[in-house]
Each structure stands twice: as structure tokens, then as C-alpha cells.
Design a protein around this motif. Sequence first.
Motif, PDB file in Angstrom:
ATOM      1  N   GLN A   1     -23.838 -15.083   6.487  1.00 46.59           N
ATOM      2  CA  GLN A   1     -22.929 -14.612   7.899  1.00 46.59           C
ATOM      3  C   GLN A   1     -21.765 -13.565   7.123  1.00 46.59           C
ATOM      4  N   THR A   2     -21.378 -14.054   6.057  1.00 45.83           N
ATOM      5  CA  THR A   2     -19.981 -13.258   5.523  1.00 45.83           C
ATOM      6  C   THR A   2     -20.277 -12.688   4.076  1.00 45.83           C
ATOM      7  N   VAL A   3     -19.673 -11.204   4.374  1.00 43.88           N
ATOM      8  CA  VAL A   3     -19.550 -10.180   3.140  1.00 43.88           C
ATOM      9  C   VAL A   3     -18.171 -10.007   2.617  1.00 43.88           C
ATOM     10  N   VAL A   4     -18.103  -9.725   1.319  1.00 40.02           N
ATOM     11  CA  VAL A   4     -16.851  -9.121   0.719  1.00 40.02           C
ATOM     12  C   VAL A   4     -17.252  -7.862   0.257  1.00 40.02           C
ATOM     13  N   LEU A   5     -16.182  -6.915   0.989  1.00 37.05           N
ATOM     14  CA  LEU A   5     -16.117  -5.314   0.477  1.00 37.05           C
ATOM     15  C   LEU A   5     -15.177  -5.436  -0.784  1.00 37.05           C
ATOM     16  N   GLU A   6     -15.613  -4.907  -1.903  1.00 36.98           N
ATOM     17  CA  GLU A   6     -14.381  -4.585  -2.821  1.00 36.98           C
ATOM     18  C   GLU A   6     -14.284  -3.145  -2.970  1.00 36.98           C
ATOM     19  N   TYR A   7     -13.075  -2.804  -2.703  1.00 38.73           N
ATOM     20  CA  TYR A   7     -12.766  -1.380  -2.777  1.00 38.73           C
ATOM     21  C   TYR A   7     -11.813  -1.069  -3.796  1.00 38.73           C
ATOM     22  N   SER A   8     -11.677  -0.065  -4.469  1.00 39.62           N
ATOM     23  CA  SER A   8     -10.545   0.709  -5.430  1.00 39.62           C
ATOM     24  C   SER A   8      -9.778   1.624  -4.394  1.00 39.62           C
ATOM     25  N   VAL A   9      -8.713   1.833  -4.531  1.00 35.13           N
ATOM     26  CA  VAL A   9      -7.814   2.871  -4.047  1.00 35.13           C
ATOM     27  C   VAL A   9      -8.007   3.770  -4.959  1.00 35.13           C
ATOM     28  N   GLU A  10      -8.376   5.171  -4.294  1.00 31.59           N
ATOM     29  CA  GLU A  10      -8.214   6.514  -5.108  1.00 31.59           C
ATOM     30  C   GLU A  10      -6.872   6.948  -5.094  1.00 31.59           C
ATOM     31  N   LYS A  11      -6.451   7.171  -6.443  1.00 33.08           N
ATOM     32  CA  LYS A  11      -5.020   7.393  -6.596  1.00 33.08           C
ATOM     33  C   LYS A  11      -4.717   9.016  -6.834  1.00 33.08           C
TER      34      LYS A  11
ATOM     35  N   LEU B   1       0.801  -1.193  -0.091  1.00 31.03           N
ATOM     36  CA  LEU B   1      -0.159   0.056  -0.116  1.00 31.03           C
ATOM     37  C   LEU B   1       0.862   1.289   0.017  1.00 31.03           C
ATOM     38  N   GLU B   2       1.855   1.203   0.862  1.00 31.13           N
ATOM     39  CA  GLU B   2       2.774   2.550   1.103  1.00 31.13           C
ATOM     40  C   GLU B   2       3.561   2.775  -0.371  1.00 31.13           C
TER      41      GLU B   2
ATOM     42  N   LEU C   1       1.315   3.682   8.794  1.00 32.03           N
ATOM     43  CA  LEU C   1       1.000   4.365   7.459  1.00 32.03           C
ATOM     44  C   LEU C   1       1.456   5.725   7.545  1.00 32.03           C
ATOM     45  N   GLY C   2       1.993   6.185   6.409  1.00 33.63           N
ATOM     46  CA  GLY C   2       2.740   7.186   6.323  1.00 33.63           C
ATOM     47  C   GLY C   2       1.801   8.501   5.998  1.00 33.63           C
ATOM     48  N   ARG C   3       0.289   8.105   5.586  1.00 31.68           N
ATOM     49  CA  ARG C   3      -0.766   9.170   5.049  1.00 31.68           C
ATOM     50  C   ARG C   3      -2.061   8.172   4.936  1.00 31.68           C
ATOM     51  N   GLN C   4      -2.799   8.990   4.957  1.00 31.97           N
ATOM     52  CA  GLN C   4      -4.430   8.489   5.040  1.00 31.97           C
ATOM     53  C   GLN C   4      -4.603   8.109   3.476  1.00 31.97           C
TER      54      GLN C   4
END
Length: 185
Positions: free
Chosen positions: A175-185, A131-132, A158-161
Motif C-alpha cells: 500500500q505504501t511507496v517512497v519517492l526518492e528525489y534529488s533537487v536539481e541545482k 528548500l528556499e 515558494l519564491g520560485r519553482q
Amino acid sequence: MTTFIIAALTADGSIAKDSHQPSTRWTSAEDGQFFARQTKQSGVMVMGRTTFTTIGRTLPGRTTIVYTSRPAQFSHRFSQAQAFGPAQPNLVPGGLLTTKLGPRRLITALAAKGLDSLAICGGTSIYTQFLEAGVVDKLYLTIEPVVFGDGLRLFGQLGRQYSLRLDELRRLSAQTVVLEYSVEK
Ligand SMILES: NC(=O)c1ccc[n+]([C@@H]2O[C@H](COP(=O)([O-])OP(=O)(O)OC[C@H]3O[C@@H](n4cnc5c(N)ncnc54)[C@H](OP(=O)(O)O)[C@@H]3O)[C@@H](O)[C@H]2O)c1
């Protein structure tokens, strides 16, 4: 190249009780199937030596690349392991490679071999470094109905948010969910 983090989290945000706990002790069968599907599609998984040790073997249909600063010691224990390098033959399903290349250099080397998707499979130290390094495009976070209280977090310091965009919420079971995220660049 699309690079994604894949992780299972407790409802209170841990990925493990401690560094030695295998994830399969508390994650669901449905998450196991989701993990297998996503990582087989990608073809190559990257993980830290501690995580690999909790699994203890390679998984079929995927190449495993293990981060370790002590490749000789690792190969002593897992004799099929070879050091990943430019001269490495094509990535073989079921293969086991070691590396200490930084995330950007590893991704460049894998892209040069024609890879177009890479699964980052933890643990905390590997998720954090990728991530970093600014190379993560997506996160697949499975939320399991378990709480640990104290535990290992998904990321360390982490060095930043980072801002994420929720692309999809999938139900794997009642009982179980998946969250699918994109990283804002
Ligand atoms: N819930 C989930 O989805 C999930 C997923 C993955 C892991 N986990 C859990 O996470 C825990 C392990 O996480 P962790 O953070 O303690 O360990 P880890 O990230 O799996 O492995 C850390 C090790 O990787 C090697 N390493 C890391 N960065 C390196 C670099 N830049 N160069 C060379 N080697 C490097 C080092 O090995 P050497 O000491 O050999 O140098 C280091 O000790 C386990 O409990 C596991 O079950 C949970």
C-alpha cells in the motif's frame, strides 16, 4: 554534508490535517520503520517546535534540534533541552537542542562538528525554509493511501519553482511507496 527532507504525504498531498495532528495517527508501521532507519543513519534531525510538540519526546539514537523563537519557554517544558551553539559539546544521540539559526548557518555549524548528513523532519514551515535556503539535496516522500481534502501542505509559499529528479521508487508494502528525489541545482 547531505541534507534531506523526509515526509509522509497523503495521496492528495497533505502532511497533516492540521498543525496539532501527530503523523503516527495516519502513517503506516512500514513508514515508521523507514523514518527510523533514515534518521538514525543521519544521526541528527531538525524540526519545528510544533512538530516536536506533536511527538512530545526525543527519539532514541538521534539528536533532535528544535527550531523555536522562545527557547526559554521550550526548556521550561522540556527540561533537558539546551541551546545549540558553537560551544555545544559533540552531538549526543537522544539529545535535545534548540536553535533559531538560519538553515545555512545551522548546516555550517553542524558540518564544523563533523556531521555529514542532516534529516529535515518538518513541518511545513521548516521544510519551506530549508528548500528556499537552497540547502536541500534530497527528498524522501512516503505516499500513504489516505486523503484529507483540506490539510497542511508539504511546502508553503515558494519564491520560485524547483525541479526534482526521481532517483528511486521503493515499495515499503503493498500500500505504501517512497519517492526518492534529488533537487536539481
Ligand atoms: N507527515 C509528515 O511527514 C510530517 C512531518 C513533520 C510534521 N508534520 C506535521 O506538520 C505539522 C506542524 O507543521 P507547522 O508548519 O505547523 O509547524 P513546524 O514547522 O513544526 O513548527 C513551527 C514552529 O517552529 C518554530 N520556527 C519555525 N521557523 C523558525 C525560525 N526560523 N526561527 C525560530 N523558530 C522557528 C516556531 O516555533 P515558536 O512558536 O516556538 O517560535 C514555529 O511556530 C504537525 O501537524 C505535524 O504532525 C507532518
